[in-house]
Design a protein around this motif. Structure first.
Motif, PDB file in Angstrom:
ATOM      1  N   VAL A  44       0.846  -1.191   0.000  1.00  0.00           N
ATOM      2  CA  VAL A  44       0.000   0.000   0.000  1.00  0.00           C
ATOM      3  C   VAL A  44       0.884   1.245   0.000  1.00  0.00           C
ATOM      4  N   ARG A  45       0.664   2.105  -0.964  1.00  0.00           N
ATOM      5  CA  ARG A  45       1.481   3.317  -1.100  1.00  0.00           C
ATOM      6  C   ARG A  45       0.605   4.555  -1.035  1.00  0.00           C
ATOM      7  N   HIS A  46       1.024   5.521  -0.236  1.00  0.00           N
ATOM      8  CA  HIS A  46       0.320   6.802  -0.259  1.00  0.00           C
ATOM      9  C   HIS A  46       0.790   7.582  -1.482  1.00  0.00           C
ATOM     10  N   ILE A  47      -0.066   8.427  -2.020  1.00  0.00           N
ATOM     11  CA  ILE A  47       0.270   9.213  -3.214  1.00  0.00           C
ATOM     12  C   ILE A  47       1.589   9.978  -3.029  1.00  0.00           C
ATOM     13  N   VAL A  48       1.831  10.449  -1.798  1.00  0.00           N
ATOM     14  CA  VAL A  48       3.094  11.156  -1.521  1.00  0.00           C
ATOM     15  C   VAL A  48       4.286  10.217  -1.745  1.00  0.00           C
ATOM     16  N   GLU A  49       4.152   8.965  -1.299  1.00  0.00           N
ATOM     17  CA  GLU A  49       5.231   7.982  -1.499  1.00  0.00           C
ATOM     18  C   GLU A  49       5.391   7.642  -2.982  1.00  0.00           C
ATOM     19  N   VAL A  50       4.249   7.545  -3.658  1.00  0.00           N
ATOM     20  CA  VAL A  50       4.283   7.247  -5.095  1.00  0.00           C
ATOM     21  C   VAL A  50       5.082   8.330  -5.818  1.00  0.00           C
ATOM     22  N   LEU A  51       4.771   9.582  -5.516  1.00  0.00           N
ATOM     23  CA  LEU A  51       5.415  10.689  -6.226  1.00  0.00           C
ATOM     24  C   LEU A  51       6.873  10.851  -5.802  1.00  0.00           C
ATOM     25  N   LEU A  52       7.107  10.757  -4.503  1.00  0.00           N
ATOM     26  CA  LEU A  52       8.439  11.043  -3.979  1.00  0.00           C
ATOM     27  C   LEU A  52       9.415   9.896  -4.235  1.00  0.00           C
ATOM     28  N   GLU A  53       8.980   8.664  -3.948  1.00  0.00           N
ATOM     29  CA  GLU A  53       9.913   7.535  -3.998  1.00  0.00           C
ATOM     30  C   GLU A  53       9.807   6.750  -5.300  1.00  0.00           C
ATOM     31  N   ASP A  54       8.573   6.438  -5.718  1.00  0.00           N
ATOM     32  CA  ASP A  54       8.438   5.581  -6.899  1.00  0.00           C
ATOM     33  C   ASP A  54       8.710   6.382  -8.175  1.00  0.00           C
ATOM     34  N   PHE A  55       8.083   7.543  -8.284  1.00  0.00           N
ATOM     35  CA  PHE A  55       8.307   8.376  -9.466  1.00  0.00           C
ATOM     36  C   PHE A  55       9.651   9.100  -9.331  1.00  0.00           C
ATOM     37  N   GLY A  56       9.884   9.651  -8.162  1.00  0.00           N
ATOM     38  CA  GLY A  56      11.187  10.267  -7.881  1.00  0.00           C
ATOM     39  C   GLY A  56      11.144  11.776  -8.018  1.00  0.00           C
ATOM     40  N   VAL A  57      11.767  12.420  -7.045  1.00  0.00           N
ATOM     41  CA  VAL A  57      11.682  13.872  -6.975  1.00  0.00           C
ATOM     42  C   VAL A  57      12.488  14.518  -8.117  1.00  0.00           C
ATOM     43  N   LYS A  58      13.586  13.871  -8.515  1.00  0.00           N
ATOM     44  CA  LYS A  58      14.397  14.402  -9.633  1.00  0.00           C
ATOM     45  C   LYS A  58      13.565  14.401 -10.912  1.00  0.00           C
TER      46      LYS A  58
END
Ligand code: SF4
Ligand code: SF4
Lengths: 187, 294
Positions: free
Chosen positions: B115-129
């Motif tokens: 289970v991933r929160h949208i914040v985790e999806v954007l920050l870790e899975d998609f990546g901040v760079k």
């Protein structure tokens, strides 16, 4: 502070019942009160959470079920996050709340159990929550029509309240879960 | 990137803007959110305050449907996130509970769906760079207090989200957007949760006042949130705070996905900005100032 308690009813003590229901070992608490310093609602309640534990440890009876912290507790888990002994007070509060309802203790202002049952009723019926249904059930139950009434037009204008309920197509599963949970009560 | 998306009940009412802004942002970034067909309510706080089996089984049903899709779950609402993760934790750690849940669902569930929160999806899975390369606008140094509340970060054993006392995820996103994320002490304070909906909303007014007041004294021009309960309590209760204390904060309270959407150049309608009670115009003005980067 002096804590006075009444002797519990005979049979299983309130503490043992709570320990059994919650699975939390209350004997590990050594009253450091970190839970109480961080508690969101303790300043607005009769007792801080550490006192509830102390009372249980000392063998409090059903009078504890009238303590309003049981109902104002917002399950924020701040107490658990800070407890050096890893005592999770949320299941303890959940157990006390359930016992208060079961044993028909007086429910303080706010009537959280009524709110919870209204909420779950809409989930049982629709498979999802339904704000208007929930509000109707709760407001009728507490006769609190005027409280926050000024918010309703705003919420409707901003479409922050859904007019029509949304049905989960998997309603059968939801109804089954409610039925099994009901049969399982007290086991 | 594909996820089984669990919208949660608030996506259809109070947090429609969190839902639409997440959909718009992920679509713009090429992340696929596939709604779990026939999802049902997670039970939220009332279920666990009432019955443990009910509280574990309602989310577990949804996790099983996601498992059928073969995808990890992405979720917006911090309360749903917490309940889904708690159900996973309980069936993994309590064999008795796993058996009972299996009986309630007529199917065994092992607690393995991520289970991933949208914040985790954007920050870790998609990546901040990655995110930074897609931005068209900047927050231009806007001072933002990132507010996490309870349900994302606690209990840490269960949610495993960031640091439970001083989380940084939303701050990192704010910084990536060109905002100035503030160091302030109420990041993980509680807003009063669903007490707001009962006749004890007086307490929520006090909690919201303390939180917004602290953000304001830290210099915040906006509060960024990731939870529908936090958003509603902080945004909607500002008029009550004024009535009670005379303090008129006019503090915009935006979902982090709305801030990201603004910097991606998405439309106000998609981001649901008209749903906010306190006007976000101060934020929009800053974003639009000489910020075309291209
Ligand atoms: S923080 Fe833990 S050990 Fe300390 S008083 Fe509270 S429950 Fe007891
Ligand atoms: S979970 Fe309840 S008792 Fe614990 S800190 Fe929060 S409000 Fe207080």
């Amino acid at each position: 502070m002096t804590i006075r308690i009444k002797k519990g009813r005979t049979g299983q003590s309130l503490r043992d019942t709570v320990v059994q229901m919650s699975g939390v070992d209350l004997s590990a608490c050594y009253q450091c009160k970190k839970c109480s310093s961080g508690c969101t609602v303790s300043a607005h309640s009769q007792s801080p959470p550490s006192e509830i534990i102390r009372r249980l440890q000392l063998g409090a009876g059903d009078e504890l079920l009238r303590n309003d912290l049981i109902f104002t507790c917002v399950s924020c888990e701040t107490c658990y996050a800070r407890c050096p002994m890893g005592i999770d007070l949320v299941p303890v509060m959940d157990a006390l709340r359930a016992l208060a309802v079961q044993r028909k203790a007086a429910i303080p202002k706010g009537n959280v159990p009524l709110f919870n049952s209204a909420f779950l009723k809409t989930v049982h019926i629709f498979g999802r929550t339904y704000d208007l249904g929930l509000m109707a059930l709760y407001k009728i139950g507490t006769s609190s029509y005027s409280q926050d009434a000024d918010k309703i037009p705003l919420l409707i204008g901003k479409k922050k309240i859904a007019f029509l309920p949304s049905f989960s197509p998997n309603l059968k599963t939801v109804k089954r879960i409610f039925e099994i949970a009901r049969q399982n009560k007290g086991k | 990137m594909r996820y089984a998306y669990y919208p949660g009940c608030s996506s259809e009412s109070s947090a429609r803007d969190q839902h639409t802004s997440s959909i718009a942002v992920t679509r713009a970034l090429g992340i696929d959110l596939v709604e779990i067909p026939g999802w049902s309510c997670c039970g939220a706080t009332p279920a666990h305050q009432t019955d443990r089996l009910l509280a574990a089984s309602l989310p577990a049903a949804n996790l099983l449907w996601a498992r059928d899709m073969g995808l990890d779950v992405a979720v917006n609402c911090a309360a749903c996130y917490n309940r889904l993760k708690t159900a996973n934790y309980e069936v993994q750690h309590q064999p008795e509970m796993r058996k009972k849940v299996a009986a309630a669902l007529n199917r065994d569930y092992d607690g393995s769906v991520k289970v991933r929160h949208i914040v985790e999806v954007l920050l870790e899975d998609f990546g901040v760079k990655n995110l930074e390369t897609r931005l068209r606008h900047s927050l231009n140094g806007l001072k933002i207090a990132a507010y996490y509340g309870c349900l994302l970060v606690r209990p840490h054993e269960v949610t495993q989200f960031d640091d439970p006392e001083n989380p940084q995820s939303v701050d990192t996103l704010v910084t990536a957007l060109g905002g100035e994320s503030l160091d302030w002490p109420c990041k993980v304070s509680c807003c009063g949760n669903s007490l707001s909906l009962t006749t004890r909303s007086d307490m929520v007014v006090d909690f919201s006042d303390a939180i917004i007041g602290m953000a304001a004294s830290a210099g915040a021009e906006c509060i960024a949130v990731a939870c529908p309960l936090c958003q509603v309590n902080l945004d909607l209760r500002q008029s009550d705070i004024q009535k009670k204390t005379g303090r008129n904060y006019q503090m915009p309270v935006l979902y982090i996905t709305q801030l990201i959407g603004l910097c991606l150049g998405l439309s106000f309608a998609e981001l649901g900005l008209n749903k906010l009670v306190v006007s976000p115009s101060a934020v929009i003005k800053v974003v639009n100032e000489n910020s075309f980067k291209f």
